[in-house]
Write a protein that holds these residues in place. Structure first.
Motif, short mmCIF file in Angstrom:
data_model
loop_
_atom_site.label_atom_id
_atom_site.label_comp_id
_atom_site.label_asym_id
_atom_site.label_seq_id
_atom_site.Cartn_x
_atom_site.Cartn_y
_atom_site.Cartn_z
N GLN A 1 0.83 -1.22 0.00
CA GLN A 1 0.00 0.00 0.00
C GLN A 1 0.86 1.26 0.00
O GLN A 1 0.53 2.25 -0.64
CB GLN A 1 -0.92 0.01 1.23
CG GLN A 1 -2.07 -0.97 1.14
CD GLN A 1 -2.94 -0.77 -0.10
OE1 GLN A 1 -3.12 0.34 -0.57
NE2 GLN A 1 -3.45 -1.86 -0.65
N ARG A 2 1.97 1.20 0.72
CA ARG A 2 2.86 2.37 0.78
C ARG A 2 3.30 2.77 -0.62
O ARG A 2 3.37 3.95 -0.96
CB ARG A 2 4.08 2.01 1.63
CG ARG A 2 4.98 3.18 1.97
CD ARG A 2 6.23 2.68 2.66
NE ARG A 2 6.00 2.14 3.99
CZ ARG A 2 5.97 2.86 5.09
NH1 ARG A 2 6.12 4.17 5.02
NH2 ARG A 2 5.78 2.28 6.26
N GLY A 3 3.56 1.76 -1.46
CA GLY A 3 4.00 2.02 -2.82
C GLY A 3 2.88 2.50 -3.73
O GLY A 3 3.13 3.09 -4.77
N LEU B 1 9.82 5.44 -1.37
CA LEU B 1 11.15 4.93 -1.07
C LEU B 1 11.72 5.58 0.20
O LEU B 1 12.33 4.91 1.03
CB LEU B 1 12.08 5.16 -2.27
CG LEU B 1 13.49 4.60 -2.15
CD1 LEU B 1 13.47 3.10 -1.88
CD2 LEU B 1 14.30 4.88 -3.41
N ARG B 2 11.48 6.89 0.33
CA ARG B 2 11.95 7.56 1.57
C ARG B 2 11.26 6.96 2.79
O ARG B 2 11.87 6.76 3.83
CB ARG B 2 11.64 9.07 1.49
CG ARG B 2 12.64 9.86 0.66
CD ARG B 2 12.53 11.36 0.94
NE ARG B 2 11.22 11.92 0.67
CZ ARG B 2 10.79 12.30 -0.53
NH1 ARG B 2 11.58 12.20 -1.59
NH2 ARG B 2 9.58 12.79 -0.70
N GLY B 3 9.96 6.66 2.62
CA GLY B 3 9.21 6.06 3.73
C GLY B 3 9.74 4.69 4.10
O GLY B 3 9.86 4.36 5.29
N VAL B 4 10.10 3.90 3.09
CA VAL B 4 10.65 2.56 3.35
C VAL B 4 11.99 2.67 4.07
O VAL B 4 12.25 1.97 5.05
CB VAL B 4 10.80 1.77 2.02
CG1 VAL B 4 11.65 0.52 2.22
CG2 VAL B 4 9.42 1.38 1.49
N LEU C 1 16.75 -2.30 -4.36
CA LEU C 1 15.91 -3.34 -4.97
C LEU C 1 14.43 -2.95 -4.93
O LEU C 1 13.67 -3.28 -5.85
CB LEU C 1 16.11 -4.67 -4.23
CG LEU C 1 17.50 -5.30 -4.36
CD1 LEU C 1 17.65 -6.46 -3.37
CD2 LEU C 1 17.74 -5.79 -5.79
N TYR C 2 14.02 -2.24 -3.88
CA TYR C 2 12.59 -1.97 -3.64
C TYR C 2 11.96 -1.17 -4.77
O TYR C 2 10.79 -1.39 -5.11
CB TYR C 2 12.42 -1.22 -2.31
CG TYR C 2 11.01 -0.76 -2.07
CD1 TYR C 2 10.02 -1.67 -1.67
CD2 TYR C 2 10.64 0.57 -2.25
CE1 TYR C 2 8.71 -1.25 -1.47
CE2 TYR C 2 9.34 1.00 -2.04
CZ TYR C 2 8.38 0.09 -1.65
OH TYR C 2 7.10 0.51 -1.45
N SER C 3 12.73 -0.26 -5.36
CA SER C 3 12.11 0.64 -6.34
C SER C 3 11.87 0.00 -7.71
O SER C 3 11.40 0.68 -8.62
CB SER C 3 12.93 1.92 -6.47
OG SER C 3 14.27 1.66 -6.30
#
Lengths: 80, 267
Positions: free
Chosen positions: B76-78, B87-90, B243-245
């Motif tokens: 959901q964050r994404g 990404l900053r939040g992660v 990796l997340y982005s």
């Protein structure tokens, strides 16, 4: 080494006993998710019980797409 | 604050041991709310340490110790905010949870994870910060993150490397397979196996034993044998964020979140 039929029988007995389902209601080609009414966490619980019972290690990726007792027995048999 | 009852966890002191109980349905997924309460615990820990000689971390839920990070929240964050902000939040979330994990890892008292059932991903990483892992016979461990296109992000790889041989770490990480307590004890991860439903009792007995020793000596021994891999922990956050982005991760998370079948926790 037990036969595949014996392995299958032990799996059905263990599943019936642990998930409280009459043994006679389980057949080798049943979809165990449906017949036992279990979700993925309970399937992992079943996998752990089977590993302890047969004293084997069965990586869960070998169960990808497996949902019937007969195929499960074949996977276990290959590790005995 | 000697005791606390929150929405995701609670703590109290029992016979000289702090008992931190996780109780967020369905299986102690670690999201923002759990992190907030873990931070409360980390802030209270120095005061609690004056009153206790050991810490036991356990779960009151039948399903297990913890299924790991809250993947629905991560997905959901994404979705809800633009990519750079997501990404900053992660990264902020990871830095906060690392601070909590490091506080538990370095706490000057003996820490015991009493685990049962599902001990996956971030839940496994929480157990790994503890000095001793006591596992119920039905416990099952896994680092499934590669299935999502990610690596463990709560400090798992550096701590696993600290405790186990590198070949074992590669096997567990690169296959993403789950494994039982017999394997966990064989590779040196679990120190004691308890009967089904008995991990907390065994942990309490162990806490009672460590309480017999001089606390300062025990803390010095712990500090000597348990180095904190700070450099690798920071590197882990960087790799996770790199990796997340990627779209592959969003797809992996979407597949998990939208899976209505019976097998979301199976490969």
């Amino acid at each position: 080494m037990p036969t595949t039929d014996r392995t299958l029988d032990e799996i059905l007995n263990l599943a019936a006993s642990h998930f409280n389902v009459p043994r006679e209601k389980l057949t080798p080609d049943d979809d165990f998710f449906k017949t036992l009414g279990i979700d993925s966490l309970q399937a992992l619980d079943l996998l752990t019980r089977l590993e302890h019972h047969f004293r084997i290690e069965l990586p869960d990726y070998e169960l990808q797409g497996v949902s019937d007792f007969r195929t499960l027995a074949n996977r276990i048999q290959a590790r005995l | 604050m000697n005791d606390f009852k929150g929405q995701t966890l609670s703590w109290q002191i029992v016979n000289g041991a702090i008992e931190l109980a996780l109780h967020r349905d369905p299986c102690n997924e670690i999201g923002s709310l759990t992190l907030d309460e873990l931070e409360k615990f980390a802030a209270a820990l120095p005061g609690l340490t004056n009153e206790a000689h050991a810490l036991i971390v356990h779960s009151t839920l039948k399903a297990g110790f913890s299924a790991g990070a809250d993947l629905r929240e991560l997905f959901q964050r994404g979705q809800e905010i633009e990519k750079a902000a997501a990404l900053r939040g992660v990264r902020e979330f990871l830095e906060r949870i690392h601070a909590v994990m490091n506080a538990l890892d370095t706490a000057p008292l003996t820490t015991i994870a009493a685990v049962h059932g599902v001990t996956f991903g971030g839940g496994f990483e929480l157990a790994l910060v503890c000095d001793i892992i006591i596992a119920d016979r039905m416990a099952r461990f896994c680092f499934p993150e590669l299935r999502l296109g990610l690596i463990p992000g709560f400090g798992g790889i550096p701590r696993l490397k600290r405790d186990l041989g590198n070949a074992v770490v590669r096997d567990l990480l690169l296959t993403g397979r789950s494994f039982n307590v017999m394997k966990a004890q064989q590779i040196g991860l679990v120190s004691q196996i308890a009967a089904e439903g008995e991990a907390l009792r065994v942990a309490r007995a162990t806490a009672s034993q460590v309480g017999k020793f001089d606390r300062r000596t025990a803390a010095a021994a712990k500090e000597f044998v348990k180095p904190i891999p700070y450099k690798e922990l920071k590197r882990e956050i960087d790799i996770f964020c790199d990796l997340y982005s990627r779209p592959a991760v969003e797809e992996g998370l979407r597949k998990f979140v939208e899976n209505e079948g019976p097998q979301p926790y199976l490969p």
